[in-house]
Write an enzyme that holds these catalytic residues in place. Structure first.
Site, PDB file in Angstrom:
ATOM      1  N   LYS A  71       0.816  -1.216   0.000  1.00  0.00           N
ATOM      2  CA  LYS A  71       0.000   0.000   0.000  1.00  0.00           C
ATOM      3  C   LYS A  71       0.859   1.279   0.000  1.00  0.00           C
ATOM      4  O   LYS A  71       2.059   1.229   0.284  1.00  0.00           O
ATOM      5  CB  LYS A  71      -0.933  -0.033   1.213  1.00  0.00           C
ATOM      6  N   TYR A  83     -12.202  -1.757  -4.197  1.00  0.00           N
ATOM      7  CA  TYR A  83     -12.772  -2.009  -2.868  1.00  0.00           C
ATOM      8  C   TYR A  83     -14.306  -1.943  -2.873  1.00  0.00           C
ATOM      9  O   TYR A  83     -14.904  -1.649  -1.837  1.00  0.00           O
ATOM     10  CB  TYR A  83     -12.212  -1.011  -1.856  1.00  0.00           C
ATOM     11  N   ASN A  94      -2.255   0.118   6.752  1.00  0.00           N
ATOM     12  CA  ASN A  94      -1.783  -1.156   7.293  1.00  0.00           C
ATOM     13  C   ASN A  94      -0.851  -1.919   6.341  1.00  0.00           C
ATOM     14  O   ASN A  94      -0.783  -3.135   6.367  1.00  0.00           O
ATOM     15  CB  ASN A  94      -2.969  -2.007   7.756  1.00  0.00           C
ATOM     16  N   HIS A 119      -2.220  -5.456   1.456  1.00  0.00           N
ATOM     17  CA  HIS A 119      -3.539  -6.067   1.258  1.00  0.00           C
ATOM     18  C   HIS A 119      -3.335  -7.489   0.749  1.00  0.00           C
ATOM     19  O   HIS A 119      -2.380  -7.755   0.022  1.00  0.00           O
ATOM     20  CB  HIS A 119      -4.348  -5.274   0.218  1.00  0.00           C
ATOM     21  N   GLU A 160      -9.902  -9.876  -7.813  1.00  0.00           N
ATOM     22  CA  GLU A 160      -8.823  -8.902  -7.585  1.00  0.00           C
ATOM     23  C   GLU A 160      -7.675  -9.085  -8.582  1.00  0.00           C
ATOM     24  O   GLU A 160      -7.108  -8.104  -9.070  1.00  0.00           O
ATOM     25  CB  GLU A 160      -8.313  -9.025  -6.142  1.00  0.00           C
TER      26      GLU A 160
HETATM   27  P1  CMP Z   1      -7.499  -4.522   3.538  1.00  0.00           P
HETATM   28  O1  CMP Z   1      -7.043  -5.871   3.958  1.00  0.00           O
HETATM   29  O2  CMP Z   1      -6.902  -3.928   2.314  1.00  0.00           O
HETATM   30  O3  CMP Z   1      -9.096  -4.553   3.374  1.00  0.00           O
HETATM   31  C1  CMP Z   1      -9.894  -3.424   3.545  1.00  0.00           C
HETATM   32  C2  CMP Z   1      -9.131  -2.272   4.108  1.00  0.00           C
HETATM   33  O4  CMP Z   1      -9.955  -1.300   4.742  1.00  0.00           O
HETATM   34  C3  CMP Z   1      -8.233  -2.756   5.248  1.00  0.00           C
HETATM   35  O5  CMP Z   1      -7.183  -3.521   4.758  1.00  0.00           O
HETATM   36  C4  CMP Z   1      -7.854  -1.444   5.884  1.00  0.00           C
HETATM   37  O6  CMP Z   1      -6.893  -0.726   5.132  1.00  0.00           O
HETATM   38  C5  CMP Z   1      -9.197  -0.726   5.788  1.00  0.00           C
HETATM   39  N1  CMP Z   1      -9.998  -0.886   7.007  1.00  0.00           N
HETATM   40  C6  CMP Z   1     -10.559  -1.995   7.495  1.00  0.00           C
HETATM   41  N2  CMP Z   1     -11.242  -1.763   8.632  1.00  0.00           N
HETATM   42  C7  CMP Z   1     -11.095  -0.453   8.846  1.00  0.00           C
HETATM   43  C8  CMP Z   1     -11.569   0.396   9.848  1.00  0.00           C
HETATM   44  N3  CMP Z   1     -12.334  -0.053  10.858  1.00  0.00           N
HETATM   45  N4  CMP Z   1     -11.244   1.691   9.776  1.00  0.00           N
HETATM   46  C9  CMP Z   1     -10.482   2.137   8.741  1.00  0.00           C
HETATM   47  N5  CMP Z   1     -10.007   1.372   7.741  1.00  0.00           N
HETATM   48  C10 CMP Z   1     -10.315   0.081   7.810  1.00  0.00           C
END
Ligand code: CMP
Length: 138
Positions: free
Chosen positions: A10, A50, A113, A116, A127
């Site tokens: 990311k 998404y 985070n 993904h 995806e």
């Molecule tokens: P990802 O695994 O890419 O899947 C969806 C993404 O949404 C997740 O990682 C985070 O980057 C984001 N995400 C998931 N839950 C939350 C949350 N509660 N608040 C903000 N971002 C979130």
């Protein structure tokens, strides 16, 4: 049986200069990279990727984040790639991620985070097809 999953490094992780470290971890853990490219998504492209989270309160913030800078998108191959890559990534919220996982090492918070990974075979098919066609995979 070998399986394929989609991985994204990311914008937070790319900007921090940690792409190479993540790729090293992936290869050290037995994942083959069958396709890879660095792209900068538009907000619309991030929204399309998404789409399953469209109704979530974090959808707008997430898609703004995912389009703020370049990402590295990869197709990974391994036995049980989907489950094994999710274990290697660690929990979505880095506070809950086990020591040594990619998110424990590189993530900032639940949104920023670092990486993904597809959460099921159905998601992986969607995806992978979102970013790559068959001719781009080796
Ligand atoms: P990802 O695994 O890419 O899947 C969806 C993404 O949404 C997740 O990682 C985070 O980057 C984001 N995400 C998931 N839950 C939350 C949350 N509660 N608040 C903000 N971002 C979130």
């Amino acid at each position: 049986m070998k399986e394929r999953t989609l991985s994204i490094i990311k914008p937070d992780c790319v900007a921090a200069g940690n792409s190479g470290k993540v790729i090293d971890i992936l290869e050290s853990n037995g994942f083959s990279i069958v396709a890879m490219k660095k792209i900068h998504m538009t907000k619309k492209q991030a929204e399309g990727f998404y789409i399953v989270h469209k109704e979530r309160p974090f959808y707008d913030s997430l898609t703004t984040f995912m389009s703020e800078g370049p990402v590295v998108v990869m197709v990974l191959e391994k036995e049980n790639a989907i489950k094994d890559y999710r274990e290697l990534m660690g929990a979505t919220n880095p506070k809950d991620a086990k020591d040594g996982t990619i998110r424990a090492l590189f993530a900032t918070d639940i949104e920023r985070n670092a990486v993904h990974g597809s959460d099921s075979k159905e998601s992986a098919d969607f995806e992978i097809g979102y970013f790559f066609n068959a001719l781009e995979m080796v």
